[in-house]
Design a protein around this motif. Structure first.
Motif, PDB file in Angstrom:
ATOM      1  N   SER A  74       0.872  -1.260  -0.023  1.00  0.00           N
ATOM      2  CA  SER A  74      -0.046   0.036   0.138  1.00  0.00           C
ATOM      3  C   SER A  74       0.792   1.217   0.055  1.00  0.00           C
ATOM      4  CB  SER A  74      -0.892   0.088   1.314  1.00  0.00           C
ATOM      5  OG  SER A  74      -0.317  -0.151   2.282  1.00  0.00           O
ATOM      6  N   ALA A  75       1.787   1.227   0.790  1.00  0.00           N
ATOM      7  CA  ALA A  75       2.890   2.386   0.757  1.00  0.00           C
ATOM      8  C   ALA A  75       3.726   2.779  -0.677  1.00  0.00           C
ATOM      9  CB  ALA A  75       4.113   2.104   1.854  1.00  0.00           C
ATOM     10  N   ALA A  76       3.833   1.617  -1.267  1.00  0.00           N
ATOM     11  CA  ALA A  76       4.390   1.647  -2.730  1.00  0.00           C
ATOM     12  C   ALA A  76       3.165   2.082  -3.818  1.00  0.00           C
ATOM     13  CB  ALA A  76       4.963   0.290  -3.374  1.00  0.00           C
ATOM     14  N   ALA A  77       1.876   1.487  -3.512  1.00  0.00           N
ATOM     15  CA  ALA A  77       0.937   2.145  -4.591  1.00  0.00           C
ATOM     16  C   ALA A  77       0.755   3.632  -4.248  1.00  0.00           C
ATOM     17  CB  ALA A  77      -0.284   1.183  -4.101  1.00  0.00           C
ATOM     18  N   GLY A  78       0.720   4.113  -2.791  1.00  0.00           N
ATOM     19  CA  GLY A  78       0.520   5.400  -2.667  1.00  0.00           C
ATOM     20  C   GLY A  78       1.768   6.341  -3.254  1.00  0.00           C
ATOM     21  N   ILE A  79       2.868   5.908  -3.059  1.00  0.00           N
ATOM     22  CA  ILE A  79       4.020   6.790  -3.423  1.00  0.00           C
ATOM     23  C   ILE A  79       3.996   6.532  -4.893  1.00  0.00           C
ATOM     24  CG2 ILE A  79       6.559   6.867  -3.333  1.00  0.00           C
ATOM     25  CD1 ILE A  79       6.174   5.903  -0.347  1.00  0.00           C
ATOM     26  N   LEU A  80       3.945   5.384  -5.569  1.00  0.00           N
ATOM     27  CA  LEU A  80       4.190   5.376  -7.037  1.00  0.00           C
ATOM     28  C   LEU A  80       2.969   6.009  -7.795  1.00  0.00           C
ATOM     29  CD1 LEU A  80       6.060   1.941  -7.093  1.00  0.00           C
ATOM     30  CD2 LEU A  80       7.161   4.340  -7.283  1.00  0.00           C
ATOM     31  N   GLY A  81       1.846   5.957  -7.132  1.00  0.00           N
ATOM     32  CA  GLY A  81       0.566   6.283  -7.599  1.00  0.00           C
ATOM     33  C   GLY A  81       0.508   7.831  -7.798  1.00  0.00           C
ATOM     34  N   GLY A  82       1.493   8.584  -7.096  1.00  0.00           N
ATOM     35  CA  GLY A  82       1.276  10.118  -7.001  1.00  0.00           C
ATOM     36  C   GLY A  82       0.351  10.637  -5.686  1.00  0.00           C
ATOM     37  N   MET A  83       0.126   9.709  -5.028  1.00  0.00           N
ATOM     38  CA  MET A  83      -0.654  10.060  -3.939  1.00  0.00           C
ATOM     39  C   MET A  83       0.049  11.293  -3.004  1.00  0.00           C
ATOM     40  SD  MET A  83      -2.611   6.853  -2.353  1.00  0.00           S
ATOM     41  CE  MET A  83      -4.498   6.788  -2.492  1.00  0.00           C
ATOM     42  N   ASN A  84      -0.448  12.057  -2.452  1.00  0.00           N
ATOM     43  CA  ASN A  84       0.289  12.899  -1.572  1.00  0.00           C
ATOM     44  C   ASN A  84       0.471  12.428  -0.023  1.00  0.00           C
ATOM     45  OD1 ASN A  84      -2.073  13.381   0.358  1.00  0.00           O
ATOM     46  ND2 ASN A  84      -2.795  15.274  -0.708  1.00  0.00           N
ATOM     47  N   GLY A  85       1.321  12.859   0.621  1.00  0.00           N
ATOM     48  CA  GLY A  85       1.825  12.022   1.781  1.00  0.00           C
ATOM     49  C   GLY A  85       0.580  11.654   2.727  1.00  0.00           C
ATOM     50  N   ALA A  86      -0.351  12.720   3.007  1.00  0.00           N
ATOM     51  CA  ALA A  86      -1.407  12.512   3.794  1.00  0.00           C
ATOM     52  C   ALA A  86      -2.409  11.318   3.382  1.00  0.00           C
ATOM     53  CB  ALA A  86      -2.299  13.605   4.003  1.00  0.00           C
ATOM     54  N   LYS A  87      -2.464  11.318   2.249  1.00  0.00           N
ATOM     55  CA  LYS A  87      -3.342  10.114   1.614  1.00  0.00           C
ATOM     56  C   LYS A  87      -2.754   8.696   1.760  1.00  0.00           C
ATOM     57  CE  LYS A  87      -6.204  12.749  -1.704  1.00  0.00           C
ATOM     58  NZ  LYS A  87      -6.579  13.311  -2.854  1.00  0.00           N
TER      59      LYS A  87
END
Length: 132
Positions: A74-87
């Motif tokens: 989930s961290a990789a998906a969020g970071i690589l998916g361009g989500m901001n830090g809070a999301k």
């Protein structure tokens, strides 16, 4: 600290928490940690009986491994998916809380299963009767 450094730091923290979850899960799943006051599912029953301890904590270990892998994914998906830090943080925390909740529930259910199996068979050798 600039934005790039913050992303890098949070990535390291997510990876570290994932590694701790997986590492502790492996130890519990492989039955390498006996009853103690610091680590594992500690209830009156698990602390008073090695068989119950190992059965319940083996289940906990499986769920900690799954949770650790899910946390990293989930961290990789969020970071690589361009989500901001809070999301990304909310996504990761949601996965972690869900996994740890499932870990506790499954471990308590296994503890109950061992006790009920003992009551049914009148034996302490529940593992010999366990159906995988």
């Amino acid at each position: 600290m600039n934005a790039g450094q913050i992303v890098l730091l949070t990535t390291y923290l997510y990876l570290l928490s994932s590694a701790v979850l997986v590492g502790s899960g492996v130890l519990l799943f492989r039955r390498k940690v006996g009853p103690n006051k610091l680590f594992g599912l500690r209830t009156k029953l698990t602390m008073s009986d090695d068989e119950i301890w190992f059965a319940a904590n083996q289940v906990a270990g499986r769920w900690l491994i799954i949770t650790g892998i899910g946390t990293a994914a989930s961290a990789a998906a969020g970071i690589l998916g361009g989500m901001n830090g809070a999301k990304t943080a909310m996504l990761v925390m949601g996965v972690m809380l869900t996994g740890v909740s499932r870990c506790v529930a499954a471990s308590l259910a296994e503890q109950r299963r061992v006790v009920e199996e003992r009551d049914r068979t009148g034996t302490h050798d529940v593992e010999a009767h366990r159906q995988v």
